[in-house]
Design a protein around this motif. Sequence first.
Motif, PDB file in Angstrom:
ATOM      1  N   ARG A  73     -31.819  20.530 -22.369  1.00 34.67           N
ATOM      2  CA  ARG A  73     -33.194  20.448 -22.843  1.00 34.67           C
ATOM      3  C   ARG A  73     -33.422  19.146 -23.590  1.00 34.67           C
ATOM      4  O   ARG A  73     -32.525  18.618 -24.226  1.00 34.67           O
ATOM      5  CB  ARG A  73     -33.509  21.600 -23.814  1.00 34.67           C
ATOM      6  CG  ARG A  73     -33.478  22.943 -23.171  1.00 34.67           C
ATOM      7  CD  ARG A  73     -34.878  23.494 -23.039  1.00 34.67           C
ATOM      8  NE  ARG A  73     -34.814  24.835 -22.505  1.00 34.67           N
ATOM      9  CZ  ARG A  73     -35.459  25.866 -23.031  1.00 34.67           C
ATOM     10  NH1 ARG A  73     -36.180  25.688 -24.112  1.00 34.67           N
ATOM     11  NH2 ARG A  73     -35.372  27.044 -22.490  1.00 34.67           N
ATOM     12  N   THR A 126     -41.159  28.282 -15.014  1.00 37.41           N
ATOM     13  CA  THR A 126     -40.034  27.356 -14.991  1.00 37.41           C
ATOM     14  C   THR A 126     -38.833  28.000 -15.666  1.00 37.41           C
ATOM     15  O   THR A 126     -38.960  29.018 -16.341  1.00 37.41           O
ATOM     16  CB  THR A 126     -40.366  26.073 -15.749  1.00 37.41           C
ATOM     17  OG1 THR A 126     -40.577  26.417 -17.114  1.00 37.41           O
ATOM     18  CG2 THR A 126     -41.611  25.416 -15.203  1.00 37.41           C
ATOM     19  N   GLU A 127     -37.684  27.379 -15.469  1.00 40.23           N
ATOM     20  CA  GLU A 127     -36.459  27.884 -16.092  1.00 40.23           C
ATOM     21  C   GLU A 127     -36.638  27.995 -17.604  1.00 40.23           C
ATOM     22  O   GLU A 127     -36.247  28.971 -18.223  1.00 40.23           O
ATOM     23  CB  GLU A 127     -35.301  26.928 -15.784  1.00 40.23           C
ATOM     24  CG  GLU A 127     -34.766  27.051 -14.373  1.00 40.23           C
ATOM     25  CD  GLU A 127     -34.204  28.436 -14.093  1.00 40.23           C
ATOM     26  OE1 GLU A 127     -33.486  28.964 -14.949  1.00 40.23           O
ATOM     27  OE2 GLU A 127     -34.523  28.996 -13.023  1.00 40.23           O
ATOM     28  N   ALA A 128     -37.252  26.961 -18.195  1.00 33.69           N
ATOM     29  CA  ALA A 128     -37.397  26.938 -19.649  1.00 33.69           C
ATOM     30  C   ALA A 128     -38.300  28.075 -20.112  1.00 33.69           C
ATOM     31  O   ALA A 128     -37.994  28.777 -21.079  1.00 33.69           O
ATOM     32  CB  ALA A 128     -37.976  25.599 -20.087  1.00 33.69           C
ATOM     33  N   GLU A 129     -39.393  28.280 -19.395  1.00 34.96           N
ATOM     34  CA  GLU A 129     -40.314  29.350 -19.779  1.00 34.96           C
ATOM     35  C   GLU A 129     -39.648  30.709 -19.640  1.00 34.96           C
ATOM     36  O   GLU A 129     -39.809  31.593 -20.485  1.00 34.96           O
ATOM     37  CB  GLU A 129     -41.566  29.286 -18.894  1.00 34.96           C
ATOM     38  CG  GLU A 129     -42.494  28.147 -19.245  1.00 34.96           C
ATOM     39  CD  GLU A 129     -43.515  27.852 -18.166  1.00 34.96           C
ATOM     40  OE1 GLU A 129     -44.446  27.092 -18.439  1.00 34.96           O
ATOM     41  OE2 GLU A 129     -43.369  28.370 -17.027  1.00 34.96           O
ATOM     42  N   ARG A 130     -38.876  30.836 -18.557  1.00 31.33           N
ATOM     43  CA  ARG A 130     -38.173  32.081 -18.322  1.00 31.33           C
ATOM     44  C   ARG A 130     -37.155  32.328 -19.421  1.00 31.33           C
ATOM     45  O   ARG A 130     -37.042  33.431 -19.965  1.00 31.33           O
ATOM     46  CB  ARG A 130     -37.460  31.966 -16.974  1.00 31.33           C
ATOM     47  CG  ARG A 130     -37.373  33.225 -16.199  1.00 31.33           C
ATOM     48  CD  ARG A 130     -36.623  32.906 -14.917  1.00 31.33           C
ATOM     49  NE  ARG A 130     -35.474  33.777 -14.824  1.00 31.33           N
ATOM     50  CZ  ARG A 130     -35.515  34.931 -14.174  1.00 31.33           C
ATOM     51  NH1 ARG A 130     -36.605  35.321 -13.583  1.00 31.33           N
ATOM     52  NH2 ARG A 130     -34.453  35.694 -14.148  1.00 31.33           N
ATOM     53  N   ALA A 131     -36.412  31.266 -19.768  1.00 32.65           N
ATOM     54  CA  ALA A 131     -35.394  31.407 -20.806  1.00 32.65           C
ATOM     55  C   ALA A 131     -36.052  31.792 -22.130  1.00 32.65           C
ATOM     56  O   ALA A 131     -35.532  32.636 -22.864  1.00 32.65           O
ATOM     57  CB  ALA A 131     -34.623  30.102 -20.948  1.00 32.65           C
ATOM     58  N   ALA A 134     -28.191  28.037 -22.110  1.00 32.56           N
ATOM     59  CA  ALA A 134     -29.383  27.581 -21.373  1.00 32.56           C
ATOM     60  C   ALA A 134     -30.341  26.799 -22.261  1.00 32.56           C
ATOM     61  O   ALA A 134     -31.035  25.905 -21.789  1.00 32.56           O
ATOM     62  CB  ALA A 134     -30.108  28.781 -20.768  1.00 32.56           C
ATOM     63  N   GLN A 135     -30.391  27.125 -23.553  1.00 32.58           N
ATOM     64  CA  GLN A 135     -31.311  26.423 -24.442  1.00 32.58           C
ATOM     65  C   GLN A 135     -30.740  25.090 -24.921  1.00 32.58           C
ATOM     66  O   GLN A 135     -31.441  24.311 -25.547  1.00 32.58           O
ATOM     67  CB  GLN A 135     -31.635  27.270 -25.674  1.00 32.58           C
ATOM     68  CG  GLN A 135     -32.667  28.357 -25.446  1.00 32.58           C
ATOM     69  CD  GLN A 135     -32.077  29.543 -24.721  1.00 32.58           C
ATOM     70  OE1 GLN A 135     -30.892  29.839 -24.881  1.00 32.58           O
ATOM     71  NE2 GLN A 135     -32.873  30.204 -23.908  1.00 32.58           N
ATOM     72  N   THR A 168     -43.605  21.178 -17.298  1.00 39.23           N
ATOM     73  CA  THR A 168     -43.184  22.494 -16.869  1.00 39.23           C
ATOM     74  C   THR A 168     -41.789  22.465 -16.274  1.00 39.23           C
ATOM     75  O   THR A 168     -41.121  23.463 -16.243  1.00 39.23           O
ATOM     76  CB  THR A 168     -44.164  23.060 -15.833  1.00 39.23           C
ATOM     77  OG1 THR A 168     -44.392  22.042 -14.866  1.00 39.23           O
ATOM     78  CG2 THR A 168     -45.469  23.437 -16.480  1.00 39.23           C
ATOM     79  N   GLY A 169     -41.354  21.349 -15.819  1.00 40.71           N
ATOM     80  CA  GLY A 169     -40.039  21.315 -15.200  1.00 40.71           C
ATOM     81  C   GLY A 169     -39.103  20.399 -15.956  1.00 40.71           C
ATOM     82  O   GLY A 169     -39.053  20.401 -17.175  1.00 40.71           O
ATOM     83  N   ASP A 227     -27.767  26.709 -16.032  1.00 42.60           N
ATOM     84  CA  ASP A 227     -27.877  28.138 -16.146  1.00 42.60           C
ATOM     85  C   ASP A 227     -28.250  28.758 -14.798  1.00 42.60           C
ATOM     86  O   ASP A 227     -29.157  28.285 -14.133  1.00 42.60           O
ATOM     87  CB  ASP A 227     -28.985  28.402 -17.176  1.00 42.60           C
ATOM     88  CG  ASP A 227     -29.032  29.844 -17.576  1.00 42.60           C
ATOM     89  OD1 ASP A 227     -27.956  30.442 -17.675  1.00 42.60           O
ATOM     90  OD2 ASP A 227     -30.138  30.358 -17.779  1.00 42.60           O
ATOM     91  N   ARG A 228     -27.592  29.809 -14.419  1.00 45.39           N
ATOM     92  CA  ARG A 228     -27.872  30.545 -13.186  1.00 45.39           C
ATOM     93  C   ARG A 228     -27.721  29.704 -11.917  1.00 45.39           C
ATOM     94  O   ARG A 228     -28.205  30.073 -10.858  1.00 45.39           O
ATOM     95  CB  ARG A 228     -29.268  31.178 -13.245  1.00 45.39           C
ATOM     96  CG  ARG A 228     -29.329  32.264 -14.306  1.00 45.39           C
ATOM     97  CD  ARG A 228     -30.560  33.083 -14.190  1.00 45.39           C
ATOM     98  NE  ARG A 228     -31.732  32.309 -14.439  1.00 45.39           N
ATOM     99  CZ  ARG A 228     -32.849  32.429 -13.768  1.00 45.39           C
ATOM    100  NH1 ARG A 228     -32.938  33.267 -12.782  1.00 45.39           N
ATOM    101  NH2 ARG A 228     -33.879  31.690 -14.069  1.00 45.39           N
TER     102      ARG A 228
END
Lengths: 707, 458, 312
Positions: free
Chosen positions: A295, C78-83, A336-337, A388-389, A115-116
Amino acid sequence: MTEPSTAPPRSNRRLRQRLDRLATGVIAASGIGVVVAVLAIGVYLMLAVLPLFDDAEVNVDAAPSAADEGAIHAVWLADDGTRWLTRDGQLRDAEGEVATLATSATIAAVAEAGDRQPLALGLSNGEVRLVPRDDRGRLRWAQASTMRLFEARGVAALTLRHAAQGWVLAGRDSQGEVAALWHTDEATRRIAVPETAEHIALGHAGRLAMTQGTQLTLWELSPDGGGKALARTDTQAPTTALSFLQGGRTLIVGDAGGGLHRWRLSPDDAGWQAAETSYTALGDSAIRRLIALPRQRLWLALDDSGRLGLYQSLSGQRWQGQASETTLPTAVSINAQGTQVMWLDEAGTLQRLSIEAPHAAVSPATLWMPQVYEGHSDAEWRWAAAVTGDEEPQYSLVPLAWGTLKAAAWAMVFAVPLALGAAVHSACYMSRRQRARLKPAIELMEALPGVVIGFVAGLFVAPFVERHLAGTLALFVCVPLGSVACGWLWRMLSRRWELHLPPISAGIGLMVPLALLCWAALSLSPWLEAWWFGGDLRAWMHQQWGWDYAQRNALIVGMAMGLAIIPTLYSLAEEALSGVPRPLAEGSLALGATRAQTLWRVQLPAAAPGILSAVMIGAGRAVGETMIVLMVTGNTPLMSPSLFEGLRSLAANLAIELPEAAVGGTHYRLLLLGALLLFVFTFVVNTLAEMVRWRLKRRYRRYGGDA
Amino acid sequence: MRIPRVGGDGVWRWLSGACVALSLLAVVALLVLVVTRGLAHFWPADIEQLTLDDGQRIAGIARGSEANEQRYFTANRDLDGEVWRWVETQAIERRETPPELLYAERRDWGPFIGRLTAVETPAGERLQGAEAERRLRRALAGDAEVTTLHLRNVEGRALEVAFAQVASLSWPNRMDIGDKLAAWGHGVWRFLSEAPSDGNTGGGVWPAIFGTLLMVMLMSLVVTPFGVLAALYLNEVARQGPLTRLVRIAVRNLAGVPSIVYGVFGLGVFVYGLGGHLDSWFFAERLPSPTFGTGGLLWASLTLALLTLPVVIVATEEGLARVPVALREGSLALGATRFETLRRVVVPMALPSMLTGVILAVARAAGEVAPLMLVGVAKLAPEIPVDGEFPYLHLDSKFMHLGYHLFDLGFASRDAEAAMPLVFATATLLVVVIVVLNLTAIILRHHLRARHRALEHS
Amino acid sequence: MTLGALLLPMMAMAAPLSGTLGSVGSDTLGGLMTQWGERLSARHPEVRLQVQASGSGTAPPALAEGVTRIGAMSRPMTEAERADFIARQGHPPVAVPVALDALTLFVHRDNPLTSLTLAQVEALFADTRFCDQAPAIRRWGALGLDGDWASRPVARFGRNTASGSHALFKREALCGGNFRRDVNELPGSSAVVAAVGRSREAIGYAGLGYPTAMVKILALRDDQGTPRLPTHDNVVSGRYPLTRPLYIYVNLAPGESLPPLERAFFDLVLSPEGQAVVARQGFVPLPESRLATARRALRLPPLADVTQSSSN
């Protein structure tokens, strides 16, 4: 003291009776309410935890929908499925052409990194275009940069991944020749890879996996334009599909026999090695395509017979089904998810997959069995759920359960002897008046907030013990010996000189001598340590037994939490002991038994069930105590039984991690599972203890006791 | 097991006695440690001026030593960049306590230690020397006005501080014991009555005291009726049988469920569940800013009410059990209904024990921190949740809590070492509150028992 | 100070601000948030302030759930949090840098060590070797200390997972690898520093603003091998390897402007007075250019204008 009630008139009678019934109803309702409250807690936790174990669901939906002629030649599909890019560089939507890519070559391969992130196009003239996206994820065609990957032939396959300071692109031409580009803001370096490959995949930090038949090769590319082979192995069957999962550290390999394997890049002293694990196969047809989702390290596998499977890196196959068409996907888009996957196949059909597997990474095996996590070479129980990543979350509850039980066990080791001793003393050796004074003191002790005990133990006692370890350990020997010595001394004194010492209780009388003894032990211990352990007990322990000493350890937790549960244990045990019917003890003494014999042979056995229930309730307390463990331990999710190492308990883990967990997410529900475990444990323990107590009371009543 | 044949006063007596002694000793040591350190925090210690062998001058308050070094709290973070100095003992040439050294607590940059050179008045005057000090003392007492202080540290570096920046100011070296006692009292009072300042490392704990009190008051409003009614059910209404056993087991379980699990329940059911719905029904216009959909006073009180329910039930039951059966029977025999007997005879007699239960519940709630961390306690919420603005009592607001404040000070303040005395002071306060509550309950129960005994014998 | 005095009358002219300003998030930023809050309440006594600071990880869920509108974070989302945020709120959150910080390594003040390389940091703290292949360091001797120190074990302290320091340290110093399981996780930065100060064998990492008398800050060697202390200059220039901006995230839809209360808050934070607080708390204030960019992003008046208009 009750106000004299005037005689109620007869007409009020019905009202009074109604009122009586109403009041009885209300009172009964609130009694039942207590049961409901307990059930509500359990039910709520259960309901919140259950979704963790839901089966994954994938809905496959084929629509010939938006397909116009061009869709057959699509190489790229937008996230929402409404726009696609054709082989000849036309960006189209259902209405027609939107834009055209300014090139005479055709697009042979497309790679995306998420994504992006930019989109890479591999052209038939050997060039590569990198099209950036803006903050909202829209492609910026005008800002595309052009790079050359191959001189002679066109690009046949392309992969793209973010790496240090830029982007790595790796491609294969129609002859199987492999080359890569490391693109940074300053420069683009081409890396020629002297290998031929049928399939390629890019992992993290320039790790490039290639397969040719049954050979699997791993390369390391570097930003300065170099590269070297790291590992080379053979697979059982010829590879037909290859993909790195999210994070780029786990490689999934599909082979011609339908086999699905996981290869991990695990570092050890010898360098990079690949280790293999297999997954449940879809069937025996060759795997055609592997799609890594962004994910939870989920991935899709599609085989030649149109069988489709959803897998998770550690928990394995989560779903298997059938895709409606057997033709190969040409352009794939993933949101993205990672919940929506769409592809256009060679017939121009749009396939939509909606994937519902929010907790796919959780399975009984990942929770309770050791796993080999990315970056490790051995199977281990690890808890690191907050990520977090792109890191791999580690969802094992075993270290937390271990820590909880370890803390509770050490607390019991300290508390049980002290509390039972105190209970025995006050039930058997203290006068009624002394007991009446001691009880409030112990109750005050119970009221001491955990946060105060935790703070003193964590910030004051822990560093103190670290500096005076020998002295602290010496106390455990000195105090029992010292108190017996005191008793002996006392008797000698009172006999020898026939002193009329005041009849004070041994408990109170010992406080001052014990305080002096503790002080003496602590101040003498440095000499003891120097003389016996070469000056440093901790170094000595390490040399002798390989024990390490952590400042925040189970010893301190045991002492602090022991102090916190002593009052509970004491009260219940004392109740059980003083409830032992008097005639039993009196009979024993009358028959000539000593006090000690009466205690050990009559009173303790009679009160044993009560004491057992006290210990159980105390253990329940210790398991759930939060603030002390949180403040005193270092919250290290270790699995060592050592008294001198730290731990992390379920309760402290809840306090630390629950506020940060996204509501409804896997982490959140796992924490609630931890809470449920605590609840169930204490529920079972307390219910059992209550039943034991109830039986005991009945028995005492039979013997004519007053409890 | 072979039991050593010793006399009645054998080893066991002394060993078990040691258990009592050790338990009490541990608690006493803990209390003494906390209270002495906590109370010492407010004592205005002398400021030492050191002259080192290299001519350097340092002024500070001695705070502990290690091997051959001494640690001084030198304040003046804006001038020195640090507030601590380690000084080698043999490097100290001279130690003095000059009377003119002052200790000022500032709203920014923490404390200052040094000398006063001059003060400026609103009229633009610049007073120096003894006159300046006189004026400043009057200004501190509120009799005169001063705008700016001109200060100097012991090394001679000058500093200007606006008078409004000064939270307190004293000359500790000049104080006699009476002055120090007065200053100590004043310090305690400020600790109790002021809001935290300087990022929670200075000032007082008033909002935390108030937040704790308000929360436990709300909690007792909820827990009292339910606890008493449930106890009445167990003891007076229900026939003793499987159902009452079930309820008793439930009570035991409620008492045994870890407090953090209550927090989880409160967060999931009250905050996200009830609160979320309340917001979408009544406060939709404020969304996405949550009103009740976030932790707050109400949810914390409810959670703790659930947590302390068994305390009230057990205490009330104990009281009810002590009401002589004869009294009940007498009342019923005179024609009163069961409800009337309860209301007029049983409950009034058991009232003190209910009160005991509520006090014990309050004491428990005041010290409980873990569940609050999940349902609405805040690091800083200096405004107390009661004010003149409708609806006067803000049930939705976050609040400060003594126990959590203690945790926060100890683990998350800026300078862990400098905050340590404040942590002890807060712990002292918390312990005192809880001990007082418990003593009240104990004394109440004692009197109650005496009364019942009298009643039984009469 | 003088600027603050000039600002005050201008602020007072506007209608009195009231309402509740709630913030959830970073513990590192906790001290700053409380100080800014105190200053805001001093200007607008009607404003109620509520600060929760248990870690950066707490901000994204709270923001996405709508539990708060302001979230303090010591790391970027993070990307996930933003999403997640976009999925719930329909638009991306706005990240406002408010200060600079550096992840600082502390040892006990008696420890003779003065500097570390990043590879040594990984070897000390990580179970994995994602950055480098250095063998694990268990004794201080492995870092070149001799005498007594050579055989002393290393005790490791760090932050809990909710904190941005933890996440950033993991990403920057461990290259996304896993921490050793015996790294003590403490629920506050000052707890880390205090623990290090009380144990001679300890090493710990925390934000910049927490030094005490008991600890020593270690220099980190940059790519050229020059030891760099996290000083003001090294942090601003980025020569110290583990620097980071501290952020406040705001739930602000594109095209909308901030509600008055939040506007006043950010106006304070991104003013010289607010940045003075940053310096006072031991962090590094934003350079002017970044300050101006941040103000522009929130549509706050440029600083120069403020001083001019109020001095007119």
